[in-house]
Design a protein around this motif. Sequence first.
Motif, PDB file in Angstrom:
ATOM      1  N   ARG A  15       0.869  -1.181   0.250  1.00 15.56           N
ATOM      2  CA  ARG A  15      -0.038  -0.091   0.018  1.00 15.56           C
ATOM      3  C   ARG A  15       0.866   1.098   0.094  1.00 15.56           C
ATOM      4  O   ARG A  15       1.859   1.360   0.465  1.00 15.56           O
ATOM      5  CB  ARG A  15      -0.934   0.157   1.493  1.00 15.56           C
ATOM      6  CG  ARG A  15      -2.047  -1.009   1.118  1.00 15.56           C
ATOM      7  CD  ARG A  15      -3.149  -0.793   2.362  1.00 15.56           C
ATOM      8  NE  ARG A  15      -2.063  -0.882   3.632  1.00 15.56           N
ATOM      9  CZ  ARG A  15      -2.649  -0.643   4.894  1.00 15.56           C
ATOM     10  NH1 ARG A  15      -3.893   0.108   5.106  1.00 15.56           N
ATOM     11  NH2 ARG A  15      -2.182  -0.601   5.958  1.00 15.56           N
ATOM     12  N   PRO A  16       0.370   2.397  -0.675  1.00 16.11           N
ATOM     13  CA  PRO A  16       1.287   3.590  -0.660  1.00 16.11           C
ATOM     14  C   PRO A  16       1.246   3.914   0.885  1.00 16.11           C
ATOM     15  O   PRO A  16       0.424   3.771   1.531  1.00 16.11           O
ATOM     16  CB  PRO A  16       0.361   4.606  -1.447  1.00 16.11           C
ATOM     17  CG  PRO A  16      -0.536   3.651  -2.126  1.00 16.11           C
ATOM     18  CD  PRO A  16      -0.758   2.329  -1.394  1.00 16.11           C
ATOM     19  N   ILE A  21       4.931   8.630  -0.418  1.00 16.65           N
ATOM     20  CA  ILE A  21       4.399   9.605  -1.382  1.00 16.65           C
ATOM     21  C   ILE A  21       4.987  10.873  -1.672  1.00 16.65           C
ATOM     22  O   ILE A  21       5.455  11.424  -2.396  1.00 16.65           O
ATOM     23  CB  ILE A  21       2.813   9.595  -1.268  1.00 16.65           C
ATOM     24  CG1 ILE A  21       2.143   8.157  -1.287  1.00 16.65           C
ATOM     25  CG2 ILE A  21       2.056  10.499  -2.375  1.00 16.65           C
ATOM     26  CD1 ILE A  21       0.790   8.214  -0.927  1.00 16.65           C
ATOM     27  N   ASP A  35       3.901   3.698  -4.405  1.00 18.26           N
ATOM     28  CA  ASP A  35       3.903   5.183  -3.861  1.00 18.26           C
ATOM     29  C   ASP A  35       3.962   6.016  -5.228  1.00 18.26           C
ATOM     30  O   ASP A  35       3.450   7.279  -5.272  1.00 18.26           O
ATOM     31  CB  ASP A  35       5.122   5.479  -2.920  1.00 18.26           C
ATOM     32  CG  ASP A  35       5.174   4.447  -1.856  1.00 18.26           C
ATOM     33  OD1 ASP A  35       4.217   4.341  -1.246  1.00 18.26           O
ATOM     34  OD2 ASP A  35       6.181   3.866  -1.909  1.00 18.26           O
ATOM     35  N   GLU A  37       2.687   5.608  -8.096  1.00 17.49           N
ATOM     36  CA  GLU A  37       1.511   5.523  -8.791  1.00 17.49           C
ATOM     37  C   GLU A  37       0.634   6.310  -8.162  1.00 17.49           C
ATOM     38  O   GLU A  37      -0.445   7.190  -8.732  1.00 17.49           O
ATOM     39  CB  GLU A  37       0.939   4.220  -8.991  1.00 17.49           C
ATOM     40  CG  GLU A  37       1.663   3.311  -9.952  1.00 17.49           C
ATOM     41  CD  GLU A  37       1.188   1.712  -9.744  1.00 17.49           C
ATOM     42  OE1 GLU A  37       0.598   1.417  -8.875  1.00 17.49           O
ATOM     43  OE2 GLU A  37       1.794   1.020 -10.661  1.00 17.49           O
ATOM     44  N   ALA A  38       0.562   6.224  -6.675  1.00 15.95           N
ATOM     45  CA  ALA A  38      -0.544   7.232  -5.958  1.00 15.95           C
ATOM     46  C   ALA A  38       0.291   8.565  -6.115  1.00 15.95           C
ATOM     47  O   ALA A  38      -0.769   9.731  -6.198  1.00 15.95           O
ATOM     48  CB  ALA A  38      -0.171   6.991  -4.467  1.00 15.95           C
ATOM     49  N   VAL A 205      -7.254   9.328  -3.469  1.00 17.00           N
ATOM     50  CA  VAL A 205      -6.145   8.626  -3.775  1.00 17.00           C
ATOM     51  C   VAL A 205      -5.559   7.869  -2.387  1.00 17.00           C
ATOM     52  O   VAL A 205      -4.821   6.852  -2.662  1.00 17.00           O
ATOM     53  CB  VAL A 205      -4.882   9.588  -4.395  1.00 17.00           C
ATOM     54  CG1 VAL A 205      -3.325   8.855  -4.363  1.00 17.00           C
ATOM     55  CG2 VAL A 205      -5.354   9.910  -5.859  1.00 17.00           C
ATOM     56  N   TYR A 206      -5.759   8.361  -1.383  1.00 20.61           N
ATOM     57  CA  TYR A 206      -5.329   8.078  -0.146  1.00 20.61           C
ATOM     58  C   TYR A 206      -6.079   6.880   0.446  1.00 20.61           C
ATOM     59  O   TYR A 206      -5.824   6.486   1.708  1.00 20.61           O
ATOM     60  CB  TYR A 206      -5.167   9.239   0.869  1.00 20.61           C
ATOM     61  CG  TYR A 206      -3.936   9.889   0.738  1.00 20.61           C
ATOM     62  CD1 TYR A 206      -2.719   9.758   1.223  1.00 20.61           C
ATOM     63  CD2 TYR A 206      -3.804  11.142  -0.048  1.00 20.61           C
ATOM     64  CE1 TYR A 206      -1.557  10.350   0.818  1.00 20.61           C
ATOM     65  CE2 TYR A 206      -2.962  11.882  -0.390  1.00 20.61           C
ATOM     66  CZ  TYR A 206      -1.599  11.488   0.130  1.00 20.61           C
ATOM     67  OH  TYR A 206      -0.530  12.378  -0.047  1.00 20.61           O
ATOM     68  N   LYS A 208      -6.550   4.011  -0.440  1.00 20.19           N
ATOM     69  CA  LYS A 208      -5.836   2.950  -0.606  1.00 20.19           C
ATOM     70  C   LYS A 208      -4.450   2.865   0.041  1.00 20.19           C
ATOM     71  O   LYS A 208      -3.691   2.019   0.143  1.00 20.19           O
ATOM     72  CB  LYS A 208      -5.832   2.451  -2.020  1.00 20.19           C
ATOM     73  CG  LYS A 208      -6.767   2.239  -2.747  1.00 20.19           C
ATOM     74  CD  LYS A 208      -6.538   1.793  -4.236  1.00 20.19           C
ATOM     75  CE  LYS A 208      -7.858   1.650  -4.871  1.00 20.19           C
ATOM     76  NZ  LYS A 208      -7.594   1.174  -6.449  1.00 20.19           N
ATOM     77  N   ALA A 209      -4.148   3.831   0.980  1.00 25.80           N
ATOM     78  CA  ALA A 209      -3.132   4.105   1.569  1.00 25.80           C
ATOM     79  C   ALA A 209      -3.026   3.661   2.886  1.00 25.80           C
ATOM     80  O   ALA A 209      -4.108   3.481   3.391  1.00 25.80           O
ATOM     81  CB  ALA A 209      -2.520   5.530   1.184  1.00 25.80           C
TER      82      ALA A 209
END
Length: 271
Positions: A15-16, A21, A35, A37-38, A205-206, A208-209
């Motif tokens: 995961r990012p 990031i 990271d 890609e995010a 975006v976050y 999935k982080a």
Amino acid sequence: MPQHGIPANEIDTSRPHPARIYDYLLGGKDNYQVDQEAGDALIAAAPEVRPSVRANRDFLHRAVRYVVGSGVRQILDIGTGLPTSPNVHETADQVAPGTRVAYVDNDPIVKAHADALLGRSGRTGVVLADLRDPRSILDHPGVRAVIDFDQPVALLLVAVLHFVTDEEEPHRILAELRDALPAGSYLVLSHATDDFAERSEAQAVYNKASATMNLRSRSRIQEFFAGFELVEPGLVQVPLWHPEVQPQQSGDIGFYGGVARKAPVPGPSGQ
């Protein structure tokens, strides 16, 4: 100590992570494909993100020079992120060589890189802990080895509190940290905002982080300074805080920043 459900001695590359990031957005190399890609998705959703994080980093350097120039000789940097030179201790040394700095982050890769970079000088320390458990930071032997809480401390919460949800009680966290600081200490805080543009795609975006992005308005961010006295010019967009050169228009910079001092509690006579 588990961090987000993983053992602290493991690095989660599935995961990012916000620190990685951020490193990617600053042009660093200590990140993984997830990271990157995010970061690319963030840039697509909010094109100003790269200049914003750079402006935030510049704010950090100016704020550190300010608090050290005001006499503080120890810094607690929570959510430090991956080492990017000049680091906080390097910036502080420009003003007062030997300033003590304790770095705290919840990503094992941050600690690994920082340990390798900093060595064991005795005046810097790196601790793996989580902002959401402030007592674990304040009582950590690695922090206590560097920071004397009987003397003024500069507490840095730079681009980290927006990863704390309302349900995780950021005001409680700030209060616990504030109450541990003696009078004459400083709070340096910056926080992402959507005051200037709708940023739900960037926030997504976050999802999935390892931590979500919780954008807040200026008025809500200012509440985090309760118990401190903001120094001029108050809470402003980060390029506008003590600029070293006349800043250009900052309307696209989605970070507020401020520095505040903890004043002595008045005695019974008000003196």
